[in-house]
Design an enzyme around this catalytic site. Structure first.
Site, PDB file in Angstrom:
ATOM      1  N   ASP A  43       0.793  -1.236   0.000  1.00 35.38           N
ATOM      2  CA  ASP A  43       0.000   0.000   0.000  1.00 35.38           C
ATOM      3  C   ASP A  43       0.820   1.279   0.000  1.00 35.38           C
ATOM      4  O   ASP A  43       0.313   2.344   0.330  1.00 35.38           O
ATOM      5  CB  ASP A  43      -0.916  -0.003   1.239  1.00 35.38           C
ATOM      6  CG  ASP A  43      -0.116  -0.168   2.531  1.00 35.38           C
ATOM      7  OD1 ASP A  43       1.121  -0.019   2.494  1.00 35.38           O
ATOM      8  OD2 ASP A  43      -0.738  -0.439   3.581  1.00 35.38           O
ATOM      9  N   ARG A  85       2.254   8.164   9.362  1.00 39.54           N
ATOM     10  CA  ARG A  85       2.010   9.590   9.099  1.00 39.54           C
ATOM     11  C   ARG A  85       0.851  10.151   9.923  1.00 39.54           C
ATOM     12  O   ARG A  85       0.895  11.301  10.355  1.00 39.54           O
ATOM     13  CB  ARG A  85       1.698   9.788   7.607  1.00 39.54           C
ATOM     14  CG  ARG A  85       2.930  10.060   6.752  1.00 39.54           C
ATOM     15  CD  ARG A  85       2.531  10.267   5.283  1.00 39.54           C
ATOM     16  NE  ARG A  85       3.555  10.952   4.517  1.00 39.54           N
ATOM     17  CZ  ARG A  85       4.685  10.401   4.077  1.00 39.54           C
ATOM     18  NH1 ARG A  85       4.963   9.144   4.347  1.00 39.54           N
ATOM     19  NH2 ARG A  85       5.553  11.105   3.380  1.00 39.54           N
ATOM     20  N   GLU A 117      -0.456  -9.045  -1.436  1.00 36.33           N
ATOM     21  CA  GLU A 117      -1.038  -8.553  -0.170  1.00 36.33           C
ATOM     22  C   GLU A 117      -2.249  -7.657  -0.469  1.00 36.33           C
ATOM     23  O   GLU A 117      -2.365  -6.535   0.016  1.00 36.33           O
ATOM     24  CB  GLU A 117      -0.006  -7.800   0.670  1.00 36.33           C
ATOM     25  CG  GLU A 117      -0.342  -7.666   2.134  1.00 36.33           C
ATOM     26  CD  GLU A 117       0.634  -6.744   2.872  1.00 36.33           C
ATOM     27  OE1 GLU A 117       0.610  -5.525   2.662  1.00 36.33           O
ATOM     28  OE2 GLU A 117       1.437  -7.260   3.664  1.00 36.33           O
ATOM     29  N   HIS A 173      12.977   5.046  13.048  1.00 40.25           N
ATOM     30  CA  HIS A 173      12.756   5.254  11.614  1.00 40.25           C
ATOM     31  C   HIS A 173      13.460   6.537  11.174  1.00 40.25           C
ATOM     32  O   HIS A 173      13.572   7.490  11.951  1.00 40.25           O
ATOM     33  CB  HIS A 173      11.241   5.351  11.385  1.00 40.25           C
ATOM     34  CG  HIS A 173      10.817   5.221   9.956  1.00 40.25           C
ATOM     35  ND1 HIS A 173      11.010   6.215   9.035  1.00 40.25           N
ATOM     36  CD2 HIS A 173      10.208   4.214   9.291  1.00 40.25           C
ATOM     37  CE1 HIS A 173      10.523   5.836   7.861  1.00 40.25           C
ATOM     38  NE2 HIS A 173      10.031   4.606   7.989  1.00 40.25           N
ATOM     39  N   HIS A 192       6.169   4.785  12.850  1.00 45.24           N
ATOM     40  CA  HIS A 192       6.439   5.697  11.736  1.00 45.24           C
ATOM     41  C   HIS A 192       5.197   6.228  11.033  1.00 45.24           C
ATOM     42  O   HIS A 192       5.305   6.947  10.035  1.00 45.24           O
ATOM     43  CB  HIS A 192       7.315   4.999  10.694  1.00 45.24           C
ATOM     44  CG  HIS A 192       6.620   3.887   9.979  1.00 45.24           C
ATOM     45  ND1 HIS A 192       5.801   4.106   8.889  1.00 45.24           N
ATOM     46  CD2 HIS A 192       6.568   2.562  10.218  1.00 45.24           C
ATOM     47  CE1 HIS A 192       5.299   2.945   8.486  1.00 45.24           C
ATOM     48  NE2 HIS A 192       5.743   1.994   9.279  1.00 45.24           N
ATOM     49  N   GLU A 252      -2.136   5.043   3.134  1.00 43.34           N
ATOM     50  CA  GLU A 252      -2.057   3.658   2.658  1.00 43.34           C
ATOM     51  C   GLU A 252      -3.406   3.016   2.391  1.00 43.34           C
ATOM     52  O   GLU A 252      -3.545   2.203   1.475  1.00 43.34           O
ATOM     53  CB  GLU A 252      -1.259   2.806   3.655  1.00 43.34           C
ATOM     54  CG  GLU A 252       0.221   3.134   3.735  1.00 43.34           C
ATOM     55  CD  GLU A 252       0.554   4.297   4.659  1.00 43.34           C
ATOM     56  OE1 GLU A 252      -0.375   4.872   5.262  1.00 43.34           O
ATOM     57  OE2 GLU A 252       1.733   4.648   4.790  1.00 43.34           O
TER      58      GLU A 252
HETATM   59  C1  UD1 Z   1       6.810   4.830   3.825  1.00 41.93           C
HETATM   60  C2  UD1 Z   1       5.441   4.459   3.272  1.00 41.93           C
HETATM   61  C3  UD1 Z   1       4.655   3.675   4.322  1.00 41.93           C
HETATM   62  C4  UD1 Z   1       5.459   2.498   4.844  1.00 41.93           C
HETATM   63  C5  UD1 Z   1       6.814   2.985   5.325  1.00 41.93           C
HETATM   64  C6  UD1 Z   1       7.670   1.823   5.754  1.00 41.93           C
HETATM   65  C7  UD1 Z   1       4.209   5.948   1.759  1.00 41.93           C
HETATM   66  C8  UD1 Z   1       3.456   7.219   1.623  1.00 41.93           C
HETATM   67  N1  UD1 Z   1       4.693   5.674   2.979  1.00 41.93           N
HETATM   68  O1  UD1 Z   1       6.614   5.739   4.885  1.00 41.93           O
HETATM   69  O2  UD1 Z   1       3.463   3.204   3.749  1.00 41.93           O
HETATM   70  O3  UD1 Z   1       4.752   1.897   5.887  1.00 41.93           O
HETATM   71  O4  UD1 Z   1       7.473   3.673   4.269  1.00 41.93           O
HETATM   72  O5  UD1 Z   1       8.757   2.245   6.524  1.00 41.93           O
HETATM   73  O6  UD1 Z   1       4.375   5.233   0.800  1.00 41.93           O
HETATM   74  N2  UD1 Z   1      14.146   8.397   5.077  1.00 41.93           N
HETATM   75  C9  UD1 Z   1      15.514   8.354   4.979  1.00 41.93           C
HETATM   76  N3  UD1 Z   1      16.097   7.189   4.568  1.00 41.93           N
HETATM   77  C10 UD1 Z   1      15.410   6.087   4.278  1.00 41.93           C
HETATM   78  C11 UD1 Z   1      14.022   6.119   4.394  1.00 41.93           C
HETATM   79  C12 UD1 Z   1      13.398   7.288   4.788  1.00 41.93           C
HETATM   80  O7  UD1 Z   1      16.198   9.329   5.255  1.00 41.93           O
HETATM   81  O8  UD1 Z   1      16.008   5.072   3.911  1.00 41.93           O
HETATM   82  C13 UD1 Z   1      13.485   9.663   5.477  1.00 41.93           C
HETATM   83  C14 UD1 Z   1      13.567  10.746   4.373  1.00 41.93           C
HETATM   84  O9  UD1 Z   1      13.709  12.012   4.974  1.00 41.93           O
HETATM   85  C15 UD1 Z   1      12.197  10.622   3.700  1.00 41.93           C
HETATM   86  C16 UD1 Z   1      11.333  10.322   4.916  1.00 41.93           C
HETATM   87  O10 UD1 Z   1      12.101   9.435   5.720  1.00 41.93           O
HETATM   88  O11 UD1 Z   1      11.810  11.784   3.021  1.00 41.93           O
HETATM   89  C17 UD1 Z   1       9.981   9.739   4.632  1.00 41.93           C
HETATM   90  O12 UD1 Z   1      10.039   8.624   3.766  1.00 41.93           O
HETATM   91  P1  UD1 Z   1       8.674   8.149   3.022  1.00 41.93           P
HETATM   92  O13 UD1 Z   1       8.955   6.925   2.234  1.00 41.93           O
HETATM   93  O14 UD1 Z   1       8.047   9.288   2.341  1.00 41.93           O
HETATM   94  O15 UD1 Z   1       7.693   7.844   4.227  1.00 41.93           O
HETATM   95  P2  UD1 Z   1       7.766   6.726   5.352  1.00 41.93           P
HETATM   96  O16 UD1 Z   1       7.277   7.367   6.593  1.00 41.93           O
HETATM   97  O17 UD1 Z   1       9.077   6.094   5.340  1.00 41.93           O
HETATM   98  N1  UDP Z   2      12.266  -3.864  10.185  1.00 43.08           N
HETATM   99  C1  UDP Z   2      13.656  -3.935  10.044  1.00 43.08           C
HETATM  100  N2  UDP Z   2      14.423  -3.087  10.811  1.00 43.08           N
HETATM  101  C2  UDP Z   2      13.898  -2.207  11.678  1.00 43.08           C
HETATM  102  C3  UDP Z   2      12.483  -2.135  11.802  1.00 43.08           C
HETATM  103  C4  UDP Z   2      11.696  -2.982  11.027  1.00 43.08           C
HETATM  104  O1  UDP Z   2      14.178  -4.737   9.275  1.00 43.08           O
HETATM  105  O2  UDP Z   2      14.659  -1.473  12.341  1.00 43.08           O
HETATM  106  C5  UDP Z   2      11.428  -4.750   9.353  1.00 43.08           C
HETATM  107  C6  UDP Z   2      10.361  -5.521  10.090  1.00 43.08           C
HETATM  108  O3  UDP Z   2      10.830  -6.788  10.498  1.00 43.08           O
HETATM  109  C7  UDP Z   2       9.249  -5.642   9.063  1.00 43.08           C
HETATM  110  C8  UDP Z   2       9.409  -4.401   8.222  1.00 43.08           C
HETATM  111  O4  UDP Z   2      10.711  -3.906   8.473  1.00 43.08           O
HETATM  112  O5  UDP Z   2       9.456  -6.759   8.193  1.00 43.08           O
HETATM  113  C9  UDP Z   2       8.382  -3.380   8.605  1.00 43.08           C
HETATM  114  O6  UDP Z   2       8.703  -2.138   8.063  1.00 43.08           O
HETATM  115  P1  UDP Z   2       8.020  -0.805   8.539  1.00 43.08           P
HETATM  116  O7  UDP Z   2       7.562  -0.923   9.935  1.00 43.08           O
HETATM  117  O8  UDP Z   2       8.957   0.291   8.200  1.00 43.08           O
HETATM  118  O9  UDP Z   2       6.782  -0.663   7.521  1.00 43.08           O
HETATM  119  P2  UDP Z   2       5.286  -1.235   7.516  1.00 43.08           P
HETATM  120  O10 UDP Z   2       5.352  -2.708   7.637  1.00 43.08           O
HETATM  121  O11 UDP Z   2       4.549  -0.576   8.630  1.00 43.08           O
HETATM  122  O12 UDP Z   2       4.764  -0.783   6.199  1.00 43.08           O
END
Ligand code: UD1
Ligand code: UDP
Length: 373
Positions: free
Chosen positions: A97, A217, A119, A248, A215, A133
């Site tokens: 999602d 939003r 999924e 995160h 994490h 999502e």
């Molecule tokens: C995203 C997904 C969410 C998912 C989550 C898993 C969307 C809108 N959100 O949320 O569905 O559950 O990932 O973790 O698709 N950042 C870094 N390095 C990284 C990753 C993130 O610096 O490797 C920081 C950056 O500043 C980035 C911010 O996190 O702009 C947000 O990342 P983004 O993918 O937009 O949202 P998530 O909260 O990670």
């Molecule tokens: N995970 C990881 N390292 C971490 C936190 C989570 O490898 O520090 C793994 C976790 O086991 C799961 C996935 O990341 O498989 C979940 O990711 P996240 O919580 O970012 O996203 P969501 O599942 O909520 O979309």
């Protein structure tokens, strides 16, 4: 030969698609498989690619600091146009999602290419939670041609929206990934030693650990303030508990977490853990506080109670199996439920049972069989 394009961009998509990627790769005469990462995540995605040995064929490298939904949606869609034109896949595969999953499905649809949704069918019933999502997933569901639902409930959700054909209940690849990850750790003594000695720094076998992740939003701002204040009180109440919180990388998460929790001696704020480290910690911890979708699915397999810091969840099966409980993001409620699990042995035992409502580790096999025919 069918040309398959995997499109993903974040940590959880990579984890859940890794076993499926390797399953497709077992059939080089049937499938030409390529991977396109949008790199909506960068470091957190690369950690997973590295662990599962996946080298992307295309990398849009779109992540920016504190990116908006508009940024990810527009950059991703534009980048995918080029990739799809170049590879011309028969099937595009997306997972879950995220915004990458949504734009992957939309880009494929614009080119009249079939979309397989891994999924499919999870619903919370609240369009703003999880945000964005819930709506991403609904939109993907209405675009997709193959719907791989993890559970009967997910299939029913699709049915109720008029999506009745090409829906298969196959389990969730998250469990395939978990079993694969645990096996890799078990068979690699060096890695296992490295993981154990890393965590030795934080706790020994006699100590109880609470694993925390968050994490979402919809919890930015007040929700995260409450969560952190609850954790602070838990840490002060239970000096002998260790709280390990891989934070995160989203700046909206890191700011309140660092401000409120930094400096507490039994709270360890650490960088996102590599997947094998995370699943090892999950298997050793006492309980989990999280808003993560993936962790809600993994934890029941390991018999760990999960308190879900959200008001609604699309993962109802864990709640019904009583291994997970919704506790919202209000400080008093989080505190109350954590105290119960720490102090009430009977309540703890009720939740700490290993059940597997999300899969049996064979989901990737089923999906490949279906796409093969
Ligand atoms: C995203 C997904 C969410 C998912 C989550 C898993 C969307 C809108 N959100 O949320 O569905 O559950 O990932 O973790 O698709 N950042 C870094 N390095 C990284 C990753 C993130 O610096 O490797 C920081 C950056 O500043 C980035 C911010 O996190 O702009 C947000 O990342 P983004 O993918 O937009 O949202 P998530 O909260 O990670
Ligand atoms: N995970 C990881 N390292 C971490 C936190 C989570 O490898 O520090 C793994 C976790 O086991 C799961 C996935 O990341 O498989 C979940 O990711 P996240 O919580 O970012 O996203 P969501 O599942 O909520 O979309």
């Amino acid at each position: 030969m069918k040309k398959i394009l995997f499109i993903f961009g974040t940590r959880p998509e990579a984890i859940k698609l890794a076993p499926l990627y390797w399953e497709f790769k077992k059939y080089p005469n049937d499938f030409l498989v390529k991977v396109c990462v949008t790199a909506q995540h960068r470091h957190m995605l690369d950690q997973v690619l590295n662990f599962f040995g996946i080298k992307p064929d295309y990398d849009l490298d779109l992540m920016r600091e504190n990116q908006s939904l508009f940024d990810i949606t527009s950059y991703s869609l534009k980048g995918l146009e080029k990739v799809i034109n170049e590879f011309s896949p028969h099937i595009v595969l997306v997972q879950g999602d995220t915004t990458t999953a949504f734009t992957g499905a939309l880009a494929a649809f614009y080119k009249k290419i079939k979309v397989a949704h891994i999924e499919a069918g999870l619903r919370s019933g609240d369009k703003y939670s999880p945000y964005p999502e819930e709506i991403n997933r609904i939109l993907i569901g209405h675009i997709a041609d193959y719907h791989f639902a993890p559970t009967e409930r997910a299939k029913l959700n699709l049915y109720n929206e008029g999506i009745k054909d090409n829906v298969w209940v196959v389990g969730n690849t998250v469990i395939d990934a978990l079993f694969l990850g645990l096996k890799i750790v078990e068979e690699n003594r060096d890695l296992k030693n490295k993981i154990e000695s890393y965590f030795n720094y934080f706790f020994d076998a006699s100590e109880k650990v609470i694993l925390v992740t968050g994490h979402r939003r919809e919890s930015f701002g007040e929700g995260f303030e409450n969560i952190c204040n609850a954790l602070k009180e838990i840490a002060e109440l239970y000096h002998d508990m260790k709280i390990i919180y891989p934070v995160h990388l989203n700046p909206n998460v890191r700011e309140p977490v660092q401000r409120i929790l930094n400096g507490l001696k039994n709270v360890f704020l650490i960088e996102p853990l590599e997947y094998p480290y995370l699943i090892w910690l999950m298997s050793k911890c006492y309980m989990i506080l999280t808003d993560s979708g993936g962790i809600q699915e993994e934890a029941p397999s390991l018999g760990k109670p999960v308190l879900v810091m959200r008001d609604v969840t699309e993962r109802i099966e864990g709640i019904e199996a009583e291994t997970a409980k919704l506790v919202g993001t209000k400080k008093e409620n989080i505190l109350k439920e954590v105290c119960t699990l720490i102090e009430n042995h009977k309540e703890y035992q009720k939740m700490a049972k290993a059940v597997n409502p999300y899969g049996d580790g064979q989901t990737s096999k089923r999906i490949v069989e279906i796409i093969k025919t």
